[in-house]
Design a protein around this motif. Structure first.
Motif, PDB file in Angstrom:
ATOM      1  N   ALA A  62       0.816  -1.314  -0.118  1.00 13.95           N
ATOM      2  CA  ALA A  62       0.149  -0.029  -0.042  1.00 13.95           C
ATOM      3  C   ALA A  62       0.793   1.177   0.031  1.00 13.95           C
ATOM      4  O   ALA A  62       0.615   2.277  -0.808  1.00 13.95           O
ATOM      5  CB  ALA A  62      -0.787  -0.172   1.268  1.00 13.95           C
ATOM      6  N   ALA A  63       1.979   1.279   0.571  1.00  7.78           N
ATOM      7  CA  ALA A  63       2.735   2.149   0.950  1.00  7.78           C
ATOM      8  C   ALA A  63       3.538   2.449  -0.723  1.00  7.78           C
ATOM      9  O   ALA A  63       3.686   3.956  -1.033  1.00  7.78           O
ATOM     10  CB  ALA A  63       4.054   2.286   1.790  1.00  7.78           C
ATOM     11  N   TRP A  64       3.621   1.691  -1.267  1.00  6.26           N
ATOM     12  CA  TRP A  64       4.327   1.557  -2.824  1.00  6.26           C
ATOM     13  C   TRP A  64       3.265   2.285  -3.572  1.00  6.26           C
ATOM     14  O   TRP A  64       3.586   3.018  -4.480  1.00  6.26           O
ATOM     15  CB  TRP A  64       4.948   0.244  -3.055  1.00  6.26           C
ATOM     16  CG  TRP A  64       6.399  -0.059  -2.839  1.00  6.26           C
ATOM     17  CD1 TRP A  64       7.165  -0.546  -1.795  1.00  6.26           C
ATOM     18  CD2 TRP A  64       7.274   0.892  -3.686  1.00  6.26           C
ATOM     19  NE1 TRP A  64       8.472  -0.269  -2.061  1.00  6.26           N
ATOM     20  CE2 TRP A  64       8.530   0.342  -3.296  1.00  6.26           C
ATOM     21  CE3 TRP A  64       7.155   1.615  -4.691  1.00  6.26           C
ATOM     22  CZ2 TRP A  64       9.571   0.937  -3.557  1.00  6.26           C
ATOM     23  CZ3 TRP A  64       8.547   2.068  -5.355  1.00  6.26           C
ATOM     24  CH2 TRP A  64       9.723   1.749  -4.700  1.00  6.26           C
ATOM     25  N   ARG A  65       1.793   1.996  -3.592  1.00  7.90           N
ATOM     26  CA  ARG A  65       1.043   2.492  -4.284  1.00  7.90           C
ATOM     27  C   ARG A  65       1.096   4.079  -3.926  1.00  7.90           C
ATOM     28  O   ARG A  65       0.991   4.943  -4.825  1.00  7.90           O
ATOM     29  CB  ARG A  65      -0.522   2.053  -4.073  1.00  7.90           C
ATOM     30  CG  ARG A  65      -0.253   0.487  -4.563  1.00  7.90           C
ATOM     31  CD  ARG A  65      -1.793   0.168  -4.413  1.00  7.90           C
ATOM     32  NE  ARG A  65      -1.847  -1.391  -5.117  1.00  7.90           N
ATOM     33  CZ  ARG A  65      -2.910  -2.114  -5.268  1.00  7.90           C
ATOM     34  NH1 ARG A  65      -4.222  -1.483  -5.167  1.00  7.90           N
ATOM     35  NH2 ARG A  65      -2.887  -3.582  -5.760  1.00  7.90           N
ATOM     36  N   ASP A  66       1.133   4.446  -2.719  1.00  8.57           N
ATOM     37  CA  ASP A  66       1.322   5.815  -2.351  1.00  8.57           C
ATOM     38  C   ASP A  66       2.567   6.576  -3.130  1.00  8.57           C
ATOM     39  O   ASP A  66       2.312   7.738  -3.667  1.00  8.57           O
ATOM     40  CB  ASP A  66       1.241   6.227  -0.960  1.00  8.57           C
ATOM     41  CG  ASP A  66      -0.001   5.835  -0.381  1.00  8.57           C
ATOM     42  OD1 ASP A  66      -1.146   5.770  -1.076  1.00  8.57           O
ATOM     43  OD2 ASP A  66      -0.073   5.433   0.914  1.00  8.57           O
TER      44      ASP A  66
END
Length: 347
Positions: A62-66
């Motif tokens: 999820a952090a990588w999507r951000d």
């Protein structure tokens, strides 16, 4: 080393040299993404985790999507080989999401498909200690690929998730190569016959990898490169000797670069939650700390210098293109899914 870096490469034309890094473990932010672009990187596999369970691993994804949304002018997350080509054609660097352990599966075979659906495209079977798939390079004896491990490899093949053997023990690696129906990768290691170290790979493993169409990402990481880390020309010699061993079609680059990685990060990588005592990974009690940057490769902006070093050593243009990125691009075309839709599991 040049101070003016070439412009980003905007497309993937056949005769063009493309820069691909088979594995980085950096702490990524906009500054590091800018370095990727200034170095002309077509594609990089990133490390999303080591010891995290399924929930922690989803947090990382999820952090990588951000990160991708906040830096979409510089990078894009790729799920297929076509995505890599499209993102590069847009003047950005393609990011392949990977893990340096299979802890994210939590012992659940169906999580392979679930995490593939979330965009994971590379997974190392083990990290620095035995798990339910097999042995690490530091385990003695190496008991080989487990029954669960055989199922995981088969499922990774089915969903188009590349099998990475970089920190995996020799027997487990050989059995994974034999069991896999797709080429497998060693994203960041060297030949043990050139630099004896438990993190490096035996000739038997490397020749088995090459025989099945796999790729080794030659690393310049000090602890596993020995004298070949002393200069960029020494690194080029290691590449050449590796080519002599397994053939030019099976050698790429895997820097294992750790930009902005602190000693605290390094401690987590090495011991996670499984050990209460100091663990040294590829280091040792006499060499426990974070290794200083290589003067000739401080960050990815120095990728063009690697290309020139290979030419100085005597590599022809076709071989330079293969090692700098062409072999990885072929590997991804062979292994990654053709589309984001998952194929059916055979009964």
């Amino acid at each position: 080393m040049p101070t003016t870096w070439p412009k980003p490469r905007p497309d993937l034309q056949e005769n063009q040299v493309h820069y691909v890094d088979g594995l980085e473990c950096s702490e990524f932010d906009r500054e590091v993404f800018t370095e990727l672009r200034e170095g002309g990187l077509t594609c990089v596999t990133v490390t999303c985790g080591y010891w995290g369970d399924a929930l922690e691993s989803m947090d990382s994804l999820a952090a990588w999507r951000d990160l991708a949304r906040d830096n979409e002018d510089l990078i894009g997350i790729a799920r297929t080989a076509a995505d890599i080509e499209r993102i590069a054609a847009e003047g950005r660097t393609a990011i392949l999401l990977g893990f340096q352990n299979s802890a994210f599966l939590a012992g659940r075979i169906r999580f392979v498909e679930l995490f593939a659906d979330l965009g994971v495209r590379v997974a190392q079977l083990t990290y620095n200690i035995q798990n339910d798939i097999g042995a690490s390079c530091y385990d003695d004896p190496d008991s080989g690929l487990t029954r669960f491990g055989r199922e995981v490899v088969a499922e990774m093949n089915r969903v188009g998730m590349a099998v990475d053997l970089s920190h995996v023990g020799d027997r487990t690696s050989i059995e994974a190569i034999e069991h896999s129906t797709a080429p497998v990768a060693i994203t960041h290691a060297n030949a043990a016959s050139l630099v004896p170290h438990r993190r490096n790979k035996s000739d038997e493993v490397l020749k088995g990898l090459a025989a099945r169409g796999g790729v080794l990402g030659v690393s310049g990481y000090r602890n596993i490169s020995g004298p070949y880390a002393e200069s960029i020309d020494a690194w080029a010699e290691m590449v050449a000797r590796t080519v002599d061993l397994i053939g030019v079609d099976h050698v790429g680059i895997g820097t294992d670069l750790g930009r902005k990685v602190t000693f605290e990060h390094l401690q987590w990588m090495r011991q996670g939650r499984w050990s209460a005592r100091p663990q040294y990974g590829a280091g040792s009690a006499s060499n426990p700390g974070k290794q200083p940057p290589l003067p000739w490769f401080p960050d990815t902006r120095a990728f063009p210098a690697k290309e020139e070093a290979l030419r100085r050593y005597g590599f022809d243009e076709q071989s330079v293109a293969a090692v700098m990125g062409g072999n990885w691009l072929r590997f991804y075309a062979d292994v990654l899914p053709q589309s984001s839709d998952q194929p059916s599991r055979e009964e």
